[in-house]
Motif scaffolding. Structure first.
Motif, PDB file in Angstrom:
ATOM      1  N   ARG A   1      -5.930  21.818   5.911  1.00  0.00           N
ATOM      2  CA  ARG A   1      -6.572  20.705   5.175  1.00  0.00           C
ATOM      3  C   ARG A   1      -5.611  19.708   4.801  1.00  0.00           C
ATOM      4  O   ARG A   1      -4.547  19.967   4.214  1.00  0.00           O
ATOM      5  N   LEU A   2      -5.611  18.404   5.500  1.00  0.00           N
ATOM      6  CA  LEU A   2      -4.622  17.378   5.024  1.00  0.00           C
ATOM      7  C   LEU A   2      -5.349  16.372   4.300  1.00  0.00           C
ATOM      8  O   LEU A   2      -6.500  15.883   4.568  1.00  0.00           O
ATOM      9  N   SER A   3      -4.734  15.802   3.269  1.00  0.00           N
ATOM     10  CA  SER A   3      -5.458  14.769   2.571  1.00  0.00           C
ATOM     11  C   SER A   3      -4.307  13.383   2.446  1.00  0.00           C
ATOM     12  O   SER A   3      -3.098  13.753   2.229  1.00  0.00           O
ATOM     13  N   CYS A   4      -4.953  12.439   2.433  1.00  0.00           N
ATOM     14  CA  CYS A   4      -4.064  11.043   2.189  1.00  0.00           C
ATOM     15  C   CYS A   4      -4.766   9.952   1.232  1.00  0.00           C
ATOM     16  O   CYS A   4      -5.902   9.863   1.633  1.00  0.00           O
ATOM     17  N   LYS A   5      -4.202   9.718   0.110  1.00  0.00           N
ATOM     18  CA  LYS A   5      -4.827   9.043  -0.702  1.00  0.00           C
ATOM     19  C   LYS A   5      -3.815   7.705  -0.758  1.00  0.00           C
ATOM     20  O   LYS A   5      -2.761   7.571  -0.731  1.00  0.00           O
ATOM     21  N   ALA A   6      -4.527   6.603  -0.535  1.00  0.00           N
ATOM     22  CA  ALA A   6      -4.033   5.074  -0.511  1.00  0.00           C
ATOM     23  C   ALA A   6      -4.141   4.524  -1.659  1.00  0.00           C
ATOM     24  O   ALA A   6      -5.100   4.615  -2.588  1.00  0.00           O
TER      25      ALA A   6
ATOM     26  N   VAL B   1       1.013  -1.094   0.143  1.00  0.00           N
ATOM     27  CA  VAL B   1      -0.229  -0.010   0.134  1.00  0.00           C
ATOM     28  C   VAL B   1       0.993   1.303   0.288  1.00  0.00           C
ATOM     29  O   VAL B   1       1.949   1.264   0.754  1.00  0.00           O
ATOM     30  N   GLN B   2       0.605   2.206  -0.823  1.00  0.00           N
ATOM     31  CA  GLN B   2       1.331   3.374  -0.981  1.00  0.00           C
ATOM     32  C   GLN B   2       0.338   4.484  -0.513  1.00  0.00           C
ATOM     33  O   GLN B   2      -0.917   4.375  -0.775  1.00  0.00           O
ATOM     34  N   LEU B   3       1.142   5.279   0.236  1.00  0.00           N
ATOM     35  CA  LEU B   3       0.528   6.592   0.788  1.00  0.00           C
ATOM     36  C   LEU B   3       0.864   7.912   0.187  1.00  0.00           C
ATOM     37  O   LEU B   3       1.948   8.103   0.455  1.00  0.00           O
ATOM     38  N   VAL B   4       0.152   8.717  -0.265  1.00  0.00           N
ATOM     39  CA  VAL B   4       0.502   9.988  -0.699  1.00  0.00           C
ATOM     40  C   VAL B   4      -0.396  11.195  -0.036  1.00  0.00           C
ATOM     41  O   VAL B   4      -1.680  11.146  -0.034  1.00  0.00           O
ATOM     42  N   GLU B   5       0.510  11.875   0.734  1.00  0.00           N
ATOM     43  CA  GLU B   5      -0.076  13.014   1.599  1.00  0.00           C
ATOM     44  C   GLU B   5       0.039  14.432   0.823  1.00  0.00           C
ATOM     45  O   GLU B   5       1.030  14.650  -0.029  1.00  0.00           O
ATOM     46  N   SER B   6      -0.919  15.134   1.036  1.00  0.00           N
ATOM     47  CA  SER B   6      -0.871  16.552   0.680  1.00  0.00           C
ATOM     48  C   SER B   6      -1.579  17.471   1.692  1.00  0.00           C
ATOM     49  O   SER B   6      -2.332  16.960   2.805  1.00  0.00           O
ATOM     50  N   GLY B   7      -1.199  18.694   1.464  1.00  0.00           N
ATOM     51  CA  GLY B   7      -1.583  19.772   2.714  1.00  0.00           C
ATOM     52  C   GLY B   7      -0.445  19.892   3.758  1.00  0.00           C
ATOM     53  O   GLY B   7       0.648  19.645   3.285  1.00  0.00           O
ATOM     54  N   GLY B   8      -0.851  20.533   4.530  1.00  0.00           N
ATOM     55  CA  GLY B   8       0.313  20.954   5.551  1.00  0.00           C
ATOM     56  C   GLY B   8       0.602  22.369   5.311  1.00  0.00           C
ATOM     57  O   GLY B   8       0.215  23.069   4.346  1.00  0.00           O
ATOM     58  N   GLY B   9       1.635  23.005   5.854  1.00  0.00           N
ATOM     59  CA  GLY B   9       2.247  24.298   5.567  1.00  0.00           C
ATOM     60  C   GLY B   9       2.440  25.123   6.891  1.00  0.00           C
ATOM     61  O   GLY B   9       2.218  24.630   7.997  1.00  0.00           O
ATOM     62  N   LEU B  10       2.484  26.426   6.777  1.00  0.00           N
ATOM     63  CA  LEU B  10       2.426  27.148   7.715  1.00  0.00           C
ATOM     64  C   LEU B  10       0.997  28.118   7.806  1.00  0.00           C
ATOM     65  O   LEU B  10       0.528  28.543   6.758  1.00  0.00           O
TER      66      LEU B  10
END
Length: 114
Positions: free
Chosen positions: A18-23, A1-10
């Motif tokens: 908002r954080l997102s994660c796609k499996a 399973v691969q997980l790709v995260e997005s979001g985060g920052g200052l």
């Protein structure tokens, strides 16, 4: 399973992120997916929020109603809306996936500072 995260920052205190994660890859029908974090001066990773395919949700004690986790089952994606962020929320947030094994994303940095 691969997980790709997005979001985060200052973001400034009181702000939102908002954080997102796609499996992808070998996704089972039943799993739990969500976020853990590692904050400075805290040795390990702590639960932020998880959601199961049964839609059972768990939040960390510190969340106090500020965060909302949701999932899109068709896309194997989990989203975390973080509101009223505090400086103590600064840290690295890791996507987590668990069926009969567990998988971790690489982590995304969240900085809450004025």
């Amino acid at each position: 399973v691969q997980l790709v995260e997005s979001g985060g920052g200052l973001v400034q205190p009181g702000g939102s992120l908002r954080l997102s994660c796609k499996a992808s890859g070998g996704i089972s029908l039943v799993y739990v997916m969500g976020w853990y974090r590692q904050v400075p001066d805290n040795g390990g990773r702590e639960l932020v929020a998880t959601i199961a395919t049964t839609d059972v949700i768990q939040y960390g004690d510190f969340v106090n109603g500020r965060f909302i986790i949701s999932r899109d089952g068709a896309k194997n994606t989990v989203n975390l809306e973080m509101n009223n962020l505090e400086p103590g929320d600064t840290g690295v947030y890791y996507c987590h996936f668990r069926n009969w094994r567990e998988y971790w994303g690489q982590g995304t940095q969240v900085n809450v500072s004025s």
